[in-house]
Design a protein around this motif. Structure first.
Motif, mmCIF file in Angstrom:
data_model
loop_
_atom_site.group_PDB
_atom_site.id
_atom_site.type_symbol
_atom_site.label_atom_id
_atom_site.label_comp_id
_atom_site.label_asym_id
_atom_site.label_seq_id
_atom_site.Cartn_x
_atom_site.Cartn_y
_atom_site.Cartn_z
ATOM 1 N N ARG A 130 0.822 -1.218 0.000
ATOM 2 C CA ARG A 130 0.000 0.000 0.000
ATOM 3 C C ARG A 130 0.853 1.264 0.000
ATOM 4 O O ARG A 130 0.646 2.169 -0.814
ATOM 5 C CB ARG A 130 -0.904 -0.007 1.233
ATOM 6 N N GLU A 131 1.843 1.327 0.893
ATOM 7 C CA GLU A 131 2.668 2.528 0.988
ATOM 8 C C GLU A 131 3.595 2.688 -0.203
ATOM 9 O O GLU A 131 3.899 3.810 -0.609
ATOM 10 C CB GLU A 131 3.468 2.516 2.291
ATOM 11 N N GLY A 132 4.036 1.588 -0.787
ATOM 12 C CA GLY A 132 4.850 1.671 -1.995
ATOM 13 C C GLY A 132 4.059 2.264 -3.144
ATOM 14 O O GLY A 132 4.559 3.106 -3.908
ATOM 15 N N MET A 133 2.794 1.859 -3.279
ATOM 16 C CA MET A 133 1.927 2.398 -4.316
ATOM 17 C C MET A 133 1.610 3.864 -4.061
ATOM 18 O O MET A 133 1.588 4.683 -4.976
ATOM 19 C CB MET A 133 0.637 1.575 -4.398
ATOM 20 N N ARG A 134 1.366 4.210 -2.785
ATOM 21 C CA ARG A 134 1.046 5.585 -2.454
ATOM 22 C C ARG A 134 2.233 6.511 -2.738
ATOM 23 O O ARG A 134 2.067 7.604 -3.275
ATOM 24 C CB ARG A 134 0.635 5.684 -0.981
ATOM 25 N N ALA A 135 3.435 6.057 -2.396
ATOM 26 C CA ALA A 135 4.631 6.878 -2.577
ATOM 27 C C ALA A 135 4.947 7.121 -4.047
ATOM 28 O O ALA A 135 5.429 8.194 -4.428
ATOM 29 C CB ALA A 135 5.825 6.227 -1.886
ATOM 30 N N THR A 136 4.673 6.137 -4.875
ATOM 31 C CA THR A 136 4.975 6.262 -6.310
ATOM 32 C C THR A 136 3.769 6.707 -7.127
ATOM 33 O O THR A 136 3.851 6.814 -8.355
ATOM 34 C CB THR A 136 5.499 4.923 -6.851
ATOM 35 N N LYS A 137 2.633 6.919 -6.442
ATOM 36 C CA LYS A 137 1.411 7.421 -7.081
ATOM 37 C C LYS A 137 0.965 6.525 -8.249
ATOM 38 O O LYS A 137 0.701 6.989 -9.356
ATOM 39 C CB LYS A 137 1.593 8.868 -7.565
ATOM 40 N N VAL A 138 0.897 5.226 -7.970
ATOM 41 C CA VAL A 138 0.483 4.281 -9.002
ATOM 42 C C VAL A 138 -0.676 3.424 -8.508
ATOM 43 O O VAL A 138 -0.964 3.346 -7.304
ATOM 44 C CB VAL A 138 1.645 3.355 -9.432
ATOM 45 N N ALA A 139 -1.341 2.782 -9.457
ATOM 46 C CA ALA A 139 -2.373 1.790 -9.182
ATOM 47 C C ALA A 139 -1.894 0.468 -9.759
ATOM 48 O O ALA A 139 -1.034 0.447 -10.644
ATOM 49 C CB ALA A 139 -3.701 2.197 -9.805
ATOM 50 N N ALA A 140 -2.449 -0.629 -9.266
ATOM 51 C CA ALA A 140 -2.019 -1.951 -9.720
ATOM 52 C C ALA A 140 -3.100 -2.593 -10.576
ATOM 53 O O ALA A 140 -4.287 -2.558 -10.230
ATOM 54 C CB ALA A 140 -1.698 -2.843 -8.528
ATOM 55 N N LEU A 141 -2.698 -3.177 -11.676
ATOM 56 C CA LEU A 141 -3.592 -3.989 -12.498
ATOM 57 C C LEU A 141 -3.396 -5.441 -12.093
ATOM 58 O O LEU A 141 -2.261 -5.941 -12.061
ATOM 59 C CB LEU A 141 -3.278 -3.826 -13.983
ATOM 60 N N ALA A 142 -4.476 -6.120 -11.748
ATOM 61 C CA ALA A 142 -4.380 -7.504 -11.299
ATOM 62 C C ALA A 142 -5.518 -8.318 -11.904
ATOM 63 O O ALA A 142 -6.484 -7.761 -12.441
ATOM 64 C CB ALA A 142 -4.414 -7.580 -9.776
ATOM 65 N N ARG A 143 -5.392 -9.633 -11.787
ATOM 66 C CA ARG A 143 -6.410 -10.522 -12.349
ATOM 67 C C ARG A 143 -6.620 -11.700 -11.416
ATOM 68 O O ARG A 143 -5.683 -12.202 -10.808
ATOM 69 C CB ARG A 143 -5.971 -10.998 -13.735
ATOM 70 N N THR A 144 -7.881 -12.122 -11.310
ATOM 71 C CA THR A 144 -8.205 -13.314 -10.527
ATOM 72 C C THR A 144 -9.525 -13.884 -11.012
ATOM 73 O O THR A 144 -10.247 -13.252 -11.799
ATOM 74 C CB THR A 144 -8.279 -12.986 -9.019
ATOM 75 N N VAL A 145 -9.864 -15.079 -10.529
ATOM 76 C CA VAL A 145 -11.176 -15.662 -10.798
ATOM 77 C C VAL A 145 -12.100 -15.233 -9.666
ATOM 78 O O VAL A 145 -11.858 -15.539 -8.501
ATOM 79 C CB VAL A 145 -11.111 -17.192 -10.876
ATOM 80 N N PHE A 147 -16.226 -14.996 -8.647
ATOM 81 C CA PHE A 147 -17.604 -15.374 -8.975
ATOM 82 C C PHE A 147 -17.691 -16.089 -10.323
ATOM 83 O O PHE A 147 -18.452 -15.716 -11.209
ATOM 84 C CB PHE A 147 -18.535 -14.156 -8.949
ATOM 85 N N ARG A 148 -16.828 -17.081 -10.502
ATOM 86 C CA ARG A 148 -16.851 -17.995 -11.654
ATOM 87 C C ARG A 148 -16.342 -17.374 -12.952
ATOM 88 O O ARG A 148 -16.440 -17.992 -14.012
ATOM 89 C CB ARG A 148 -18.268 -18.557 -11.879
ATOM 90 N N ARG A 149 -15.803 -16.153 -12.890
ATOM 91 C CA ARG A 149 -15.288 -15.525 -14.111
ATOM 92 C C ARG A 149 -13.922 -14.925 -13.841
ATOM 93 O O ARG A 149 -13.644 -14.461 -12.731
ATOM 94 C CB ARG A 149 -16.217 -14.405 -14.599
ATOM 95 N N VAL A 150 -13.071 -14.915 -14.851
ATOM 96 C CA VAL A 150 -11.803 -14.208 -14.740
ATOM 97 C C VAL A 150 -12.106 -12.715 -14.793
ATOM 98 O O VAL A 150 -12.769 -12.240 -15.720
ATOM 99 C CB VAL A 150 -10.837 -14.594 -15.884
ATOM 100 N N ARG A 151 -11.656 -11.974 -13.792
ATOM 101 C CA ARG A 151 -11.916 -10.537 -13.741
ATOM 102 C C ARG A 151 -10.611 -9.763 -13.613
ATOM 103 O O ARG A 151 -9.720 -10.141 -12.854
ATOM 104 C CB ARG A 151 -12.818 -10.184 -12.545
ATOM 105 N N ASN A 152 -10.520 -8.674 -14.368
ATOM 106 C CA ASN A 152 -9.424 -7.731 -14.209
ATOM 107 C C ASN A 152 -9.814 -6.722 -13.141
ATOM 108 O O ASN A 152 -10.977 -6.316 -13.047
ATOM 109 C CB ASN A 152 -9.145 -7.003 -15.535
ATOM 110 N N MET A 153 -8.827 -6.317 -12.330
ATOM 111 C CA MET A 153 -9.121 -5.400 -11.230
ATOM 112 C C MET A 153 -8.069 -4.306 -11.159
ATOM 113 O O MET A 153 -6.895 -4.528 -11.496
ATOM 114 C CB MET A 153 -9.179 -6.149 -9.894
#
Length: 276
Positions: A130-145, A147-153
């Motif tokens: 969390r603090e690494g993202m806050r310091a560099t002012k970035v968001a993370a793109l992630a993926r998981t399954v 509710f039965r579907r692959v979702r990007n987050m």
């Protein structure tokens, strides 16, 4: 009582991982909900599936999914065949990239979730991410399954925690060009633009969701209460039709009435079309 997680797994950034849970961040469960009743008896009615040709009821065990490939022509799929399309889940929310916070168009945002550490052992690694993202002012793109579907987050720092927002797929977002195709290319200049800027400046404020009121929900609650108490339900007043007002007159009235502007000396500059 702590809320129940919708999903539990691991947030993984390269070789760093921590146990996390996804919690509902926005819900409509507190809205007024109705049941369908039989007007004559006051009893609830139940929904039944009927065969469109014979009109006979179809039991749940005889219902299957069908995809229409032609007029009245369907491919039927058993529950096991539909389940075969559900991807395997390793319960991992794997970060694929970090991007500037404002890079993703809001139209791709679907549903927000609070992403929190699932146990005490995960707190330090969670805080580091969390603090690494806050310091560099970035968001993370992630993926998981999910509710039965692959979702990007999209994962972003949010106060003491993280917000994970599911993203619409590209095919789900309709092209803006289709909605804006008939908007003419108009150049706004002079007093008209000056007045618009003044009105916007005088209306500047801050975002406070606590000031938003759901008028429909509040009115509906009052209607239900009045009905339950046997009181007369007041009729809603019909909205008066808006008057057609000249645009410049409306701007001047909104700005406080015919003020002079330094740029134009008080003369109205008409809207002009850009040369194509």
């Amino acid at each position: 009582m702590a809320p129940r997680a919708n999903w539990k797994g691991f947030l993984k950034v390269a070789e760093l991982s921590c146990a996390v849970g996804l919690y509902t961040a926005a819900s409509t469960s507190d809205r007024i909900a109705f049941n369908t009743l039989n007007r004559a008896t006051g009893n609830r009615v139940r929904r039944e599936f009927l065969d469109s040709e014979t009109g006979a009821p179809v039991d749940r065990e005889d219902q299957v999914k069908g995809y229409e490939v032609g007029a009245g022509d369907y491919v039927a799929l058993d529950p096991e065949e539909v389940a075969a399309a559900v991807p395997e889940s390793d319960r991992t929310l794997a970060v694929s990239a970090f991007i500037p916070c404002g890079e993703i168009d809001d139209t791709y945002f679907d549903r927000p979730y609070y992403l929190a550490p699932a146990d005490r052992d995960a707190r330090e690694a969670y805080a580091l991410i969390r603090e690494g993202m806050r310091a560099t002012k970035v968001a993370a793109l992630a993926r998981t399954v999910l509710f039965r579907r692959v979702r990007n987050m999209l994962i972003r720092p949010h106060g003491a925690g993280l917000i994970a927002t599911t993203l619409n797929f590209d095919y789900e977002v309709l092209p803006a060009a289709e909605a804006f195709a008939d908007i003419p290319d108009i150049k706004i200049t002079g007093e008209m633009l000056d007045l618009a800027e003044h009105i916007i400046a005088t209306k500047s404020g801050t975002f406070d969701p606590a000031t938003f009121d759901d008028r429909y929900e509040a009115t509906l609650a009052e209607v239900v209460k009045a009905k339950a108490e046997g009181r007369r339900i007041p009729k809603r007043k019909a909205a008066e039709p808006g008057k057609v007002v000249d645009l410049m007159t409306a701007l001047r009235k909104s700005a406080g009435g015919g003020r002079k502007t330094g740029k134009t000396g008080g003369k109205a500059a008409p809207a002009q079309r850009k040369a194509r």
